[in-house]
Write an enzyme that holds these catalytic residues in place. Structure first.
Site, PDB file in Angstrom:
ATOM      1  N   GLU A  73       7.571  -4.705   9.571  1.00 54.82           N
ATOM      2  CA  GLU A  73       7.851  -3.298   8.847  1.00 54.82           C
ATOM      3  C   GLU A  73       6.658  -2.423   9.296  1.00 54.82           C
ATOM      4  O   GLU A  73       5.778  -2.596   8.674  1.00 54.82           O
ATOM      5  CB  GLU A  73       8.015  -3.567   7.480  1.00 54.82           C
ATOM      6  CG  GLU A  73       9.064  -4.481   6.930  1.00 54.82           C
ATOM      7  CD  GLU A  73       8.956  -4.880   5.407  1.00 54.82           C
ATOM      8  OE1 GLU A  73       8.936  -3.899   4.738  1.00 54.82           O
ATOM      9  OE2 GLU A  73       8.375  -5.953   5.270  1.00 54.82           O
ATOM     10  N   HIS A  88      13.724  -2.737   7.081  1.00 54.46           N
ATOM     11  CA  HIS A  88      13.434  -3.956   6.405  1.00 54.46           C
ATOM     12  C   HIS A  88      14.429  -4.905   6.927  1.00 54.46           C
ATOM     13  O   HIS A  88      14.663  -5.867   6.144  1.00 54.46           O
ATOM     14  CB  HIS A  88      13.535  -3.644   4.906  1.00 54.46           C
ATOM     15  CG  HIS A  88      12.511  -4.663   4.143  1.00 54.46           C
ATOM     16  ND1 HIS A  88      12.401  -6.199   4.025  1.00 54.46           N
ATOM     17  CD2 HIS A  88      11.819  -4.403   3.016  1.00 54.46           C
ATOM     18  CE1 HIS A  88      11.812  -6.719   3.387  1.00 54.46           C
ATOM     19  NE2 HIS A  88      11.178  -5.683   2.669  1.00 54.46           N
ATOM     20  N   HIS A 139       8.786  -0.085  -2.620  1.00 53.94           N
ATOM     21  CA  HIS A 139       9.904   0.434  -1.848  1.00 53.94           C
ATOM     22  C   HIS A 139      10.544   1.639  -2.502  1.00 53.94           C
ATOM     23  O   HIS A 139      11.750   1.958  -2.339  1.00 53.94           O
ATOM     24  CB  HIS A 139      10.990  -0.404  -1.477  1.00 53.94           C
ATOM     25  CG  HIS A 139      10.188  -1.861  -0.509  1.00 53.94           C
ATOM     26  ND1 HIS A 139       9.530  -1.606   0.342  1.00 53.94           N
ATOM     27  CD2 HIS A 139      10.719  -2.986  -0.400  1.00 53.94           C
ATOM     28  CE1 HIS A 139       9.192  -2.746   1.111  1.00 53.94           C
ATOM     29  NE2 HIS A 139       9.903  -3.480   0.753  1.00 53.94           N
ATOM     30  N   ASN A 195       6.712  -0.374   0.945  1.00 53.35           N
ATOM     31  CA  ASN A 195       5.774  -1.161   0.283  1.00 53.35           C
ATOM     32  C   ASN A 195       5.377  -0.573  -0.962  1.00 53.35           C
ATOM     33  O   ASN A 195       6.151  -0.007  -1.668  1.00 53.35           O
ATOM     34  CB  ASN A 195       4.622  -1.206   1.261  1.00 53.35           C
ATOM     35  CG  ASN A 195       4.068  -2.397   1.457  1.00 53.35           C
ATOM     36  OD1 ASN A 195       3.674  -3.071   0.309  1.00 53.35           O
ATOM     37  ND2 ASN A 195       4.116  -3.143   2.618  1.00 53.35           N
ATOM     38  N   ARG A 196       4.138  -0.880  -1.494  1.00 53.19           N
ATOM     39  CA  ARG A 196       3.808  -0.657  -2.931  1.00 53.19           C
ATOM     40  C   ARG A 196       2.879   0.398  -3.094  1.00 53.19           C
ATOM     41  O   ARG A 196       2.073   0.812  -2.263  1.00 53.19           O
ATOM     42  CB  ARG A 196       3.105  -2.182  -3.470  1.00 53.19           C
ATOM     43  CG  ARG A 196       4.186  -3.243  -3.254  1.00 53.19           C
ATOM     44  CD  ARG A 196       3.256  -4.576  -3.524  1.00 53.19           C
ATOM     45  NE  ARG A 196       4.299  -5.811  -3.726  1.00 53.19           N
ATOM     46  CZ  ARG A 196       4.836  -6.418  -2.584  1.00 53.19           C
ATOM     47  NH1 ARG A 196       4.473  -6.153  -1.471  1.00 53.19           N
ATOM     48  NH2 ARG A 196       5.662  -7.366  -2.859  1.00 53.19           N
TER      49      ARG A 196
END
Length: 349
Positions: A314, A177, A104, A78-79
């Site tokens: 996820e 993912h 990612h 993720n971010r």
């Protein structure tokens, strides 16, 4: 376990394809490129096998595209806001690869590495891939040794066990993912497939860049409510700011139960195939992504993929949790063991 050649990447790296089968006839294919799930054959209500994950036919296609199909994501899924974070008073800068942020772990994530096959166990239906991530890799501190074990259970589950250890405090937040389509990877939109999430709360994002505001908001009374099963597409075009920010569902959901407690957190179903997928994890959150950003492209076996033709669940620490004091911390202390398990269990009705 059977091994085949999968092909070569443009830079000459050879990728292998590893195949696990169980007594139900399920077949799981995983490549050492990104430790990615390439194919998962599951029986439908009539006993016909359908491949329920999106993927490609060659290793280079995985490198040429940006959907992360089936891959293990690390060190951080993720971010991360502004692609920077601090640990122990020191600030670390990562690559910016998603608007102003890091997604990612950047353009050289674990999804682009050739993992080493460390161990197989035919009796348990297992194979284990390992990777060494050196100090400074992707901008993270510490030498991080990590492995992921795939288990194809006789009961119809695909279990992912992540383990790791670092010699400095670092971020450890691995996920997978895979994009699921429970009617078959080549069957079109997933919007009519049903989903239930054991998640009474979610983390709203501040804008199109999909960084959480820090709020933990109730889903009740909003299109974000999946506490009872409903079609993925039922509310996806609703006049709701959070959906407009990111073009549909692409949000972290706050799971019931305690982090570290292995419990059921989701169930998906295709009425067309009868295939049911239950999801279990010990993580605090799950990113539900409805495949809004899948651009028209050629997938495996001649399939044509497009918008919302697969959905992701996820398991994870919350997005940008390294920078949010109110979120559970993804920091792995030096010398401590990283261990987390997620399982996707399949049946038909």
């Amino acid at each position: 376990m059977e091994k085949r050649e999968f092909g070569k990447t443009a830079d000459g790296r050879e990728a292998g394809l590893y195949i696990l089968k169980n007594e139900k006839g399920m077949v799981l294919k995983v490549t050492d490129l990104g430790a990615a799930i390439v194919s998962l054959q599951v029986p439908d209500r009539e006993g016909k096998f359908r491949d329920v994950v999106l993927g490609y036919d060659t290793p280079q296609e995985y490198l040429d595209n940006t959907c992360y199909f089936g891959a293990v994501i690390g060190r951080n899924g993720n971010r991360i806001d502004k692609a920077r974070f601090s640990i122990g008073g020191k600030t670390y800068q990562m690559a910016v690869n998603d608007n102003e942020n890091n997604l990612h772990s950047g353009p050289d994530g674990f999804d682009r590495r050739i993992w080493t096959l460390k161990e197989t166990d035919d009796q348990k239906g297992q194979l284990t891939f390992a990777l060494d991530s050196p100090d400074g890799d992707q901008g993270f501190p510490g030498n991080f040794r990590v492995q992921v074990t795939y288990t194809l259970t006789e009961e119809g589950g695909v279990r992912l066990t992540y383990e790791g250890e670092a010699d400095q405090d670092t971020v450890a937040n691995l996920t997978n993912h895979a994009y699921f389509n429970l009617a078959g990877h080549d069957s079109g939109s997933v919007e009519d497939q049903e989903l239930m999430l054991e998640a009474p709360y979610y983390t709203p994002v501040r804008d199109y860049q999909a960084i959480p505001t820090g709020e933990i908001a109730p889903v009740k009374g909003t299109p974000m409510d999946f506490t009872r099963a409903k079609a993925i597409g039922r509310d996806i075009e609703a006049d709701f700011e959070q959906l407009k920010h990111v073009g549909g569902y692409d949000h972290n959901f706050v799971l019931t139960g305690q982090p570290g407690e292995f419990r059921k957190i989701a169930e998906g179903c295709s009425k067309a195939s009868g295939i049911v997928m239950e999801v279990y994890t010990d993580c605090p959150g799950v990113q539900f992504y409805a495949g809004n950003g899948i651009s028209p492209q050629k997938g495996k076996d001649g399939a044509e993929y497009g918008k919302r033709q697969g959905f992701c669940l996820e398991s994870q620490y919350f997005p940008n949790s390294i920078n949010q004091e109110g979120f559970a911390s993804p920091v792995l202390k030096a010398g401590e063991k990283y261990h987390t398990v997620t399982e996707y269990r399949f049946s038909a009705k």
